[in-house]
Design an enzyme around this catalytic site. Structure first.
Site, mmCIF file in Angstrom:
data_model
loop_
_atom_site.group_PDB
_atom_site.id
_atom_site.type_symbol
_atom_site.label_atom_id
_atom_site.label_comp_id
_atom_site.label_asym_id
_atom_site.label_seq_id
_atom_site.Cartn_x
_atom_site.Cartn_y
_atom_site.Cartn_z
ATOM 1 N N PHE A 64 0.857 -1.184 0.000
ATOM 2 C CA PHE A 64 0.000 0.000 0.000
ATOM 3 C C PHE A 64 0.890 1.230 0.000
ATOM 4 O O PHE A 64 1.748 1.379 0.871
ATOM 5 C CB PHE A 64 -0.928 0.038 1.213
ATOM 6 N N ASP B 45 9.140 2.696 1.608
ATOM 7 C CA ASP B 45 7.967 3.419 2.066
ATOM 8 C C ASP B 45 7.838 3.152 3.563
ATOM 9 O O ASP B 45 7.350 2.114 3.987
ATOM 10 C CB ASP B 45 6.729 2.931 1.302
ATOM 11 N N LYS C 121 2.885 10.013 8.371
ATOM 12 C CA LYS C 121 2.144 9.649 9.585
ATOM 13 C C LYS C 121 2.737 10.187 10.891
ATOM 14 O O LYS C 121 2.432 11.312 11.268
ATOM 15 C CB LYS C 121 1.933 8.137 9.608
HETATM 16 C C1 LIG Z 1 -0.769 5.573 5.049
HETATM 17 C C2 LIG Z 1 0.220 5.115 4.068
HETATM 18 C C3 LIG Z 1 0.450 5.802 2.858
HETATM 19 C C4 LIG Z 1 -0.401 6.969 2.411
HETATM 20 O O1 LIG Z 1 -0.359 8.035 3.281
HETATM 21 P P1 LIG Z 1 -1.490 9.177 3.177
HETATM 22 O O2 LIG Z 1 -1.044 10.203 4.170
HETATM 23 O O3 LIG Z 1 -2.784 8.533 3.517
HETATM 24 O O4 LIG Z 1 -1.466 9.679 1.790
HETATM 25 C C5 LIG Z 1 1.468 5.370 2.038
HETATM 26 N N1 LIG Z 1 2.222 4.309 2.374
HETATM 27 C C6 LIG Z 1 2.027 3.625 3.512
HETATM 28 C C7 LIG Z 1 2.916 2.482 3.841
HETATM 29 C C8 LIG Z 1 1.014 3.990 4.397
HETATM 30 O O5 LIG Z 1 0.798 3.290 5.507
#
Ligand SMILES: *Cc1c(COP(=O)(O)O)cnc(C)c1O
Length: 396
Positions: A128, A213, A242
């Site tokens: 994701f 990521d 986050k």
């Molecule tokens: C939450 C998340 C995203 C996206 O972040 P947003 O602030 O919702 O755009 C991308 N990669 C990972 C691994 C995530 O957990």
């Protein structure tokens, strides 16, 4: 009827305030928060240092745009570089934008180093990376792509842990490999350290950039400042967000000078990204997270919680298949006799907030400031929840 676009399946709870690991609804019910706004409120709610930082900054200046120098942005970038592999940082407002910047940096890198044919990015099943058109292409989940037109070109995907498929998928058009060191939405699956090291070697051998990521697993969540440190490797580019803002929407794309060489003046930008208000909060988060012993303390707490969860699994071996994840990023994988959604809902009824994840997993994301007492309280509630969803109990 709400005028809000109905894109979320929301629980019918409204929170009025939060303090530490607890949140209270408008009608006075208190919940223990093991969701942390999906790994965002890493320092819990209303952390006094963050409240002071944002209050103080709000009285000075909020926003100027990136037409001007922003001292707190330069400071946060320097601190992130001092603490990591990185030499340069681009600030964003969200995780998806941080990933988007990573993808653009990788393509531009090959463009300016004489390999414009290299633009494809490889990702892993269960990934994701966000909800923009490019990041849903990278994540490659049918439910995110369906109906949104042709998938953005330039993304390939292989099975999680499928080493052979990975080698076969690399071509002379491959620009980068992107992955989460611990898959969050995909079900709290940690990539084994030897695999991360193997990926680093593979990237080096083929002139491919390694993008991590760490939007969810970064900033102390796993008991290291960044999850890849467990494997002793370094990426070329890393997206974070986050927890970086502790609840203020900021993200960042960190990179080496080499990997970032394509993103020169005019090639990329944002209006809000790195604004003074967000940067004041980001710096305040780092003040706490970089304190001596904070991140190692997370690792200690994680060990304790893992022990407690082993006890929970022993009590419900017919319902819990596995407890996995890294640090305070934990997945309780349910057997197919029950659904993760039922457990999340039963836990919520009993006063604990958790998050469902893919692969029938209940995601536990306590704030990093969680205490031993709060952890045992959560285990007690989870015990109640699993007891409540046990198929025989439902039949009685
Ligand atoms: C939450 C998340 C995203 C996206 O972040 P947003 O602030 O919702 O755009 C991308 N990669 C990972 C691994 C995530 O957990």
């Amino acid at each position: 009827m709400s005028a809000v676009l109905p894109t979320y399946a929301r629980a019918d709870l409204e929170f009025a305030e939060g303090k530490g690991a607890r949140m209270t609804t408008t009608d006075g019910r208190t919940f223990l928060d093991f969701s942390s706004g999906i790994a965002v409120n890493a320092l819990g709610h209303s952390h006094p240092h963050l409240v002071a930082a944002i209050t103080e900054q709000a009285q000075k200046i909020w926003h100027t745009s990136n037409l001007f120098r922003i001292p707190d942005q330069e400071r946060l970038a320097e601190r992130l570089c001092d603490a990591t592999f990185a030499e340069q940082v681009f600030f964003t407002n969200s995780g998806a934008e941080a990933v988007e910047c990573s993808l653009k940096a990788a393509r531009r890198y090959h463009h300016v180093t004489g390999n414009p044919q290299r633009y494809r990015v490889l990702s892993f099943e269960g990934a994701f990376h966000g909800r923009t058109l490019a990041t849903i292409a990278a994540g490659n989940q049918a439910k995110h792509l369906d109906g949104f037109g042709p998938k953005v070109d330039g993304f390939d995907q292989v099975g999680f842990g499928d080493h052979e498929a990975l080698k076969g998928a690399i071509t002379d058009e491959t620009a980068a490999i992107i992955l989460e060191p611990v898959q969050g939405e995909g079900g709290m699956r940690a990539v084994p350290p030897q695999c991360l090291r193997g990926l680093r070697e593979l990237c080096d051998a083929h002139g491919i950039l390694l993008i991590l990521d760490e939007v969810q697993c970064g900033v102390g969540r796993t008991g290291k400042l960044f999850a890849h440190e467990w494997a002793g490797i370094q990426p070329d580019i890393m997206a974070i967000a986050k927890a970086l803002g502790g609840g203020f929407p900021i993200g960042a794309c960190l990179m080496t000078k080499d990997a970032g060489q394509g993103l020169v003046a005019g090639t990329h930008g944002t209006t809000y990204g790195g604004n003074p208000l967000g940067m004041a909060v980001g710096n305040a988060v780092l003040d706490v997270v970089l304190e001596d012993g904070f991140v190692s303390g997370v690792a200690d707490k994680a060990l304790r919680l893992k022990q407690m969860l082993a006890g929970l699994q022993d009590a419900h071996p017919d319902l819990i298949e596995d407890v996995r994840g890294l640090g305070l990023m934990i997945g309780v994988k349910c057997r197919d006799t029950i659904t993760n959604a039922a457990v999340v809902s039963a836990a919520r009824d009993a006063g604990l907030l958790t998050v469902p994840a893919g692969d029938n997993t209940v995601r536990l994301l306590p704030p990093l400031i969680i205490t031993e007492e709060e952890m045992s309280e959560a285990i007690g509630i989870l015990n109640t929840a699993f007891t409540a969803v046990r198929p025989s109990a439902a039949a009685e």
